[in-house]
Design an enzyme around this catalytic site. Structure first.
Site, PDB file in Angstrom:
ATOM      1  N   GLU A  74       0.821  -1.220   0.000  1.00 35.30           N
ATOM      2  CA  GLU A  74       0.000   0.000   0.000  1.00 35.30           C
ATOM      3  C   GLU A  74       0.850   1.264   0.000  1.00 35.30           C
ATOM      4  O   GLU A  74       0.436   2.300  -0.507  1.00 35.30           O
ATOM      5  CB  GLU A  74      -0.956   0.009   1.193  1.00 35.30           C
ATOM      6  CG  GLU A  74      -2.103  -0.991   1.078  1.00 35.30           C
ATOM      7  CD  GLU A  74      -1.794  -2.330   1.718  1.00 35.30           C
ATOM      8  OE1 GLU A  74      -0.616  -2.577   2.062  1.00 35.30           O
ATOM      9  OE2 GLU A  74      -2.730  -3.140   1.878  1.00 35.30           O
ATOM     10  N   PHE A 116     -11.907  -6.562  13.627  1.00 40.13           N
ATOM     11  CA  PHE A 116     -10.775  -7.062  12.830  1.00 40.13           C
ATOM     12  C   PHE A 116     -10.412  -6.040  11.745  1.00 40.13           C
ATOM     13  O   PHE A 116     -11.272  -5.542  11.040  1.00 40.13           O
ATOM     14  CB  PHE A 116     -11.145  -8.411  12.195  1.00 40.13           C
ATOM     15  CG  PHE A 116     -10.067  -8.952  11.292  1.00 40.13           C
ATOM     16  CD1 PHE A 116      -8.833  -9.324  11.810  1.00 40.13           C
ATOM     17  CD2 PHE A 116     -10.265  -9.050   9.918  1.00 40.13           C
ATOM     18  CE1 PHE A 116      -7.828  -9.802  10.994  1.00 40.13           C
ATOM     19  CE2 PHE A 116      -9.265  -9.528   9.093  1.00 40.13           C
ATOM     20  CZ  PHE A 116      -8.040  -9.904   9.628  1.00 40.13           C
ATOM     21  N   GLN A 117      -9.150  -5.747  11.637  1.00 36.18           N
ATOM     22  CA  GLN A 117      -8.619  -4.764  10.684  1.00 36.18           C
ATOM     23  C   GLN A 117      -9.270  -3.401  10.816  1.00 36.18           C
ATOM     24  O   GLN A 117      -9.500  -2.706   9.839  1.00 36.18           O
ATOM     25  CB  GLN A 117      -8.711  -5.294   9.240  1.00 36.18           C
ATOM     26  CG  GLN A 117      -7.777  -6.485   9.011  1.00 36.18           C
ATOM     27  CD  GLN A 117      -7.551  -6.821   7.548  1.00 36.18           C
ATOM     28  OE1 GLN A 117      -8.408  -6.610   6.705  1.00 36.18           O
ATOM     29  NE2 GLN A 117      -6.376  -7.357   7.245  1.00 36.18           N
ATOM     30  N   LYS A 173     -17.692  -0.281   5.303  1.00 35.11           N
ATOM     31  CA  LYS A 173     -18.166  -1.291   4.348  1.00 35.11           C
ATOM     32  C   LYS A 173     -19.667  -1.166   4.064  1.00 35.11           C
ATOM     33  O   LYS A 173     -20.095  -1.296   2.916  1.00 35.11           O
ATOM     34  CB  LYS A 173     -17.853  -2.690   4.876  1.00 35.11           C
ATOM     35  CG  LYS A 173     -18.131  -3.773   3.838  1.00 35.11           C
ATOM     36  CD  LYS A 173     -17.671  -5.135   4.326  1.00 35.11           C
ATOM     37  CE  LYS A 173     -17.667  -6.126   3.169  1.00 35.11           C
ATOM     38  NZ  LYS A 173     -17.144  -7.430   3.578  1.00 35.11           N
ATOM     39  N   MET A 210      24.391   9.309   2.765  1.00 39.10           N
ATOM     40  CA  MET A 210      24.266  10.634   3.378  1.00 39.10           C
ATOM     41  C   MET A 210      24.528  10.568   4.875  1.00 39.10           C
ATOM     42  O   MET A 210      25.217  11.421   5.440  1.00 39.10           O
ATOM     43  CB  MET A 210      22.875  11.219   3.082  1.00 39.10           C
ATOM     44  CG  MET A 210      22.704  12.650   3.552  1.00 39.10           C
ATOM     45  SD  MET A 210      23.920  13.766   2.810  1.00 39.10           S
ATOM     46  CE  MET A 210      23.021  14.339   1.371  1.00 39.10           C
TER      47      MET A 210
END
Lengths: 160, 591
Positions: free
Chosen positions: B50, B112-113, B162, B475
């Site tokens: 993602e 969940f999630q 949802k 760096m």
């Protein structure tokens, strides 16, 4: 310097956290914050007491204006205004001090909103100085608990 | 006819002209992906992480100027986009991020999630929404695109429970947006613009500092006209590269921590800075108290909070850079003669500085990373989109490639996100399928989103990744060398894979250049194959980015390459063991 900033915001969920998140995220100080609905139910009014030098206050007002849910920002410190705070003080005086407690409340135009065998709860309204003064006088008599609303403020109308 | 929330969402995106969504599916966005299954006008580009989706959407936006769109599921899908959102936020990039959420009735249940992504992204989005009613959905999408792309642009997140994607409602896409609390200022104050024109006419040593605002408002032509008419030298912030032609005789290149000597000296000695669409970031100003001590400052920016945030400003102008410059150009022409004879003295002085410390490096037996960047510039004739990772690779790409047009330089400036460049290059290639797109990378950064090779191979995107491989997090190593007594704590990248084999394993092309004479051939081959390509340039391990303004110094207090430091020093890692391992990797490649 201390500033009182009045912020008109959309009355939506999450707005308070957007405003308070701005202060915490940028390291600005909030002394008090109070929020309530206005005559228009879709709009809330926040009164924020903060402090900082001119640059910080300028950034605070600009950053508040930048928030999408903020409709209007007024730094009331720049105007003649009235500020008030309400405080509830629960006092638990010894029997010999009960009369004195009521006298102090009366002097400050406090109202007894609850009493029990051992305690009085006094409601008092005013500016900082007045609230500090009544606390100083009641402390020796035995304060059990103090709750303050935080400041609300409104600009004064022109006299003429 | 009633449509489901998922259908309303996709119809709304079509109305916004969306062609690509960069995303990743999951439980709470199943209904949306199901609608996308039959969709002809919008293509979902499946990334492999993602974070990659968010950066790809960002890269698409930077290259095309249109908002990038990203669609992910709830919980971890959403939190994985946070770095991408923060990257876009810091650089004011328009982006709409759509996240799935657990159904409204489960919100707050630690389902969940479930993650409070609206709460998490509040400080790093321009605005975010949680849709609680399907009848609000179309309007919310309209507002999201409007907010993301107007004023000072930025990412907007829309959280979609949802049940909203299933529920049905009438679809009517709003014609316009009405937000009583959002009115970005576009027109600059005329009196202030007049003040600015006066100050420019009177100034002897003016310098323009152009920032990312020039790019986002599309003001490159106006800036060029402005600078040429009044003979103003122009330096750019890193975000401003491409806003003014880098090969123009008035260009001073980039200023700041790794800016050119002549840009920093000109700013330091200037009597008038004209700051356009930039925000005086600490990497630009160095020690703020000693920044441009003799200069008046004109500051043009669309965001009032940028003005007087870091430096004092004499003539503030809030407005869209393009509009303000148009009016300013007209005001200056009306005044007639403004390029005073003093201007020649000033431009000559700048030429002296250019001769004193030009941007250079010395190419020896080992490939110098700057040489690779210069070769890419030479071979592409500057006609390419360059994305970068973060660190030395980014600075060399900024210093040694001359960006002539806006939106050809794509780099994470504010947040400094390693792993940004490769997915951003993928996004840019989708925006311009026929352009040459290079990601100039380091061996550290490329490993942060290397999984996107799958995405590039799947869509056969000819994205070319030039890995300036120095076996170090260069760096940070440079800072350790200069300021931490060469104690290379955790910067020696042992265990780096063979990038040629990695590329081949994914089905991409892997090429390697071991010595300077290989460089040109490798770049030409990468352009020729028209497939995703990794180029592994085995570079000088000890090369540093110069000039350098050390942290806390003023920008005229620059460090330069010490004369005895031209060839690679002995490699010293934290432990001997690490040193051997590091060399071991090189040995395998025939170094």
């Amino acid at each position: 310097m201390r500033h009182i900033i009045s912020v008109m915001v959309e009355n939506k969920f999450g707005v308070l956290s957007r405003v308070s998140g701005l202060f915490s995220g940028r390291g600005y100080n909030i002394e008090s914050i109070s929020v309530g609905q206005t005559l228009d139910p879709t709009v809330s009014q926040m009164t924020i007491v903060t402090s900082g030098d001119d640059n910080i206050i300028e950034q605070i007002t600009k950053q508040l204006n930048k928030l999408l849910d903020v409709i209007k920002v007024t730094d009331l410190t720049e105007f003649d205004h009235v500020e008030r705070e309400m405080m509830l003080i629960k006092v638990q005086p010894k029997t010999e001090h009960r009369a004195e407690t009521l006298r102090v409340a009366e002097i400050f135009r406090g109202v007894i909103v609850d009493s029990s065998a051992k305690t009085y709860t006094i409601q008092v309204t005013g500016d900082d100085k007045k609230l500090e003064a009544i606390i100083d006088l009641l402390k020796p008599l035995g304060i059990k608990e103090v709750v303050r609303t935080g400041k609300v403020a409104i600009a004064r109308e022109a006299k003429s | 006819m009633k449509l489901s929330g998922a259908q309303i969402l996709i119809e709304s995106l079509k109305r916004e002209g969306v062609k690509y969504i960069f995303g990743y599916p999951g439980g709470q966005v199943l209904n949306i992906f199901d609608v996308l299954y039959d969709e002809k006008d919008i293509q979902l580009i499946l990334t492999r992480h993602e974070q990659g989706a968010a950066h790809a959407a960002d890269g698409y936006a930077r290259a095309s100027g249109k908002p990038g769109v990203c669609l992910v599921t709830s919980g971890p899908g959403a939190t994985n986009t946070v770095t991408g959102i923060a990257t876009a936020y810091m650089d004011s990039i328009p982006m709409v991020v759509l996240t799935g959420q657990v159904p409204n009735m489960l919100i707050g249940n630690d389902a969940f999630q479930e993650a409070d992504i609206v709460g998490i992204t509040r400080p790093c989005t321009k605005y975010n929404f949680l849709v609680k009613d399907v009848s609000d959905l179309a309007r919310t999408i309209k507002e999201a695109f409007y907010i993301a792309s107007t004023g000072r642009p930025g990412p907007v997140l829309v959280d979609l429970p949802k049940d909203i994607t299933v529920a049905k409602a009438d679809f009517k896409y709003p014609e316009k947006v009405e937000l009583r609390s959002y009115h970005p200022t576009f027109k600059g104050n005329l009196w202030q613009i007049k003040q600015a024109a006066d100050a420019i006419s009177k100034s002897r040593k003016p310098v323009v500092i152009a920032g990312g605002g020039v790019i986002s408002s599309g003001a490159a032509a106006e800036l060029k006209e402005f600078a040429e008419a009044a003979k103003l030298p122009v330096t750019m912030t890193m975000m401003g590269l491409g806003g003014f032609p880098g090969d123009h005789k008035l260009s001073l290149g980039m200023l700041g921590m790794h800016g050119t000597y002549f840009a920093n000296m000109a700013v330091h000695e200037s009597d008038l800075l004209i700051a356009i669409g930039m925000r005086f970031d600490d990497r630009v100003t160095g020690r703020v108290e000693d920044f441009a001590p003799g200069a008046k400052i004109i500051h043009i920016d669309i965001d009032p909070t940028s003005i007087r945030k870091n430096v004092r400003v004499d003539v503030p102008i809030v407005g869209d850079v393009k509009d303000v410059l148009k009016v300013l150009n007209k005001t200056m022409h009306d005044e007639g003669e403004h390029a005073s004879p003093h201007r020649k003295v000033w431009l000559d002085r700048i030429e002296d500085w250019k001769a004193e410390h030009p941007m250079d490096y010395e190419q020896g037996d080992v490939i110098k990373p700057q040489f690779v960047v210069e070769k890419i510039y030479e071979i592409t004739k500057g006609d390419a989109i360059i994305t970068t990772e973060v660190g030395q690779n980014q600075m060399w790409a900024a210093q040694f490639f001359k960006y002539r047009k806006p939106r050809t330089w794509i780099s994470s400036g504010g947040l400094g996100t390693m792993g940004y460049g490769f997915p951003a290059a993928i996004g840019a290639q989708f925006a311009f399928p026929n352009k040459l797109v290079f990601d100039i990378a380091g061996d550290g950064s490329i490993q942060m989103n290397i999984q996107e090779l799958s995405t590039a191979v799947l869509h056969n995107l000819p994205v070319k990744v030039a890995i300036l491989n120095n076996c170090f997090l260069g760096m940070v190593r440079q800072w350790q060398e200069l300021f931490f007594q060469k104690r290379y704590s955790s910067t020696c990248l042992t265990g780096t894979p063979d990038f040629v084999k990695v590329a081949e394993a994914y089905g991409a092309v892997g090429l390697r250049a071991q010595k300077p004479s290989d460089v040109e051939g490798v770049i030409r081959e990468a352009i020729k194959v028209k497939r995703p390509t990794f180029m592994d340039f085995v570079c000088d391990q000890m090369e540093k980015v110069y000039p350098m303004v050390p942290a806390g110094a003023a920008i005229n207090e620059m460090l330069f390459r010490p004369p005895d430091c031209l060839t690679g020093e002995k490699l010293i890692c934290k432990t001997v063991k690490q040193e051997l391992k590091c060399k071991c990797v090189r040995a395998k490649r025939g170094m």
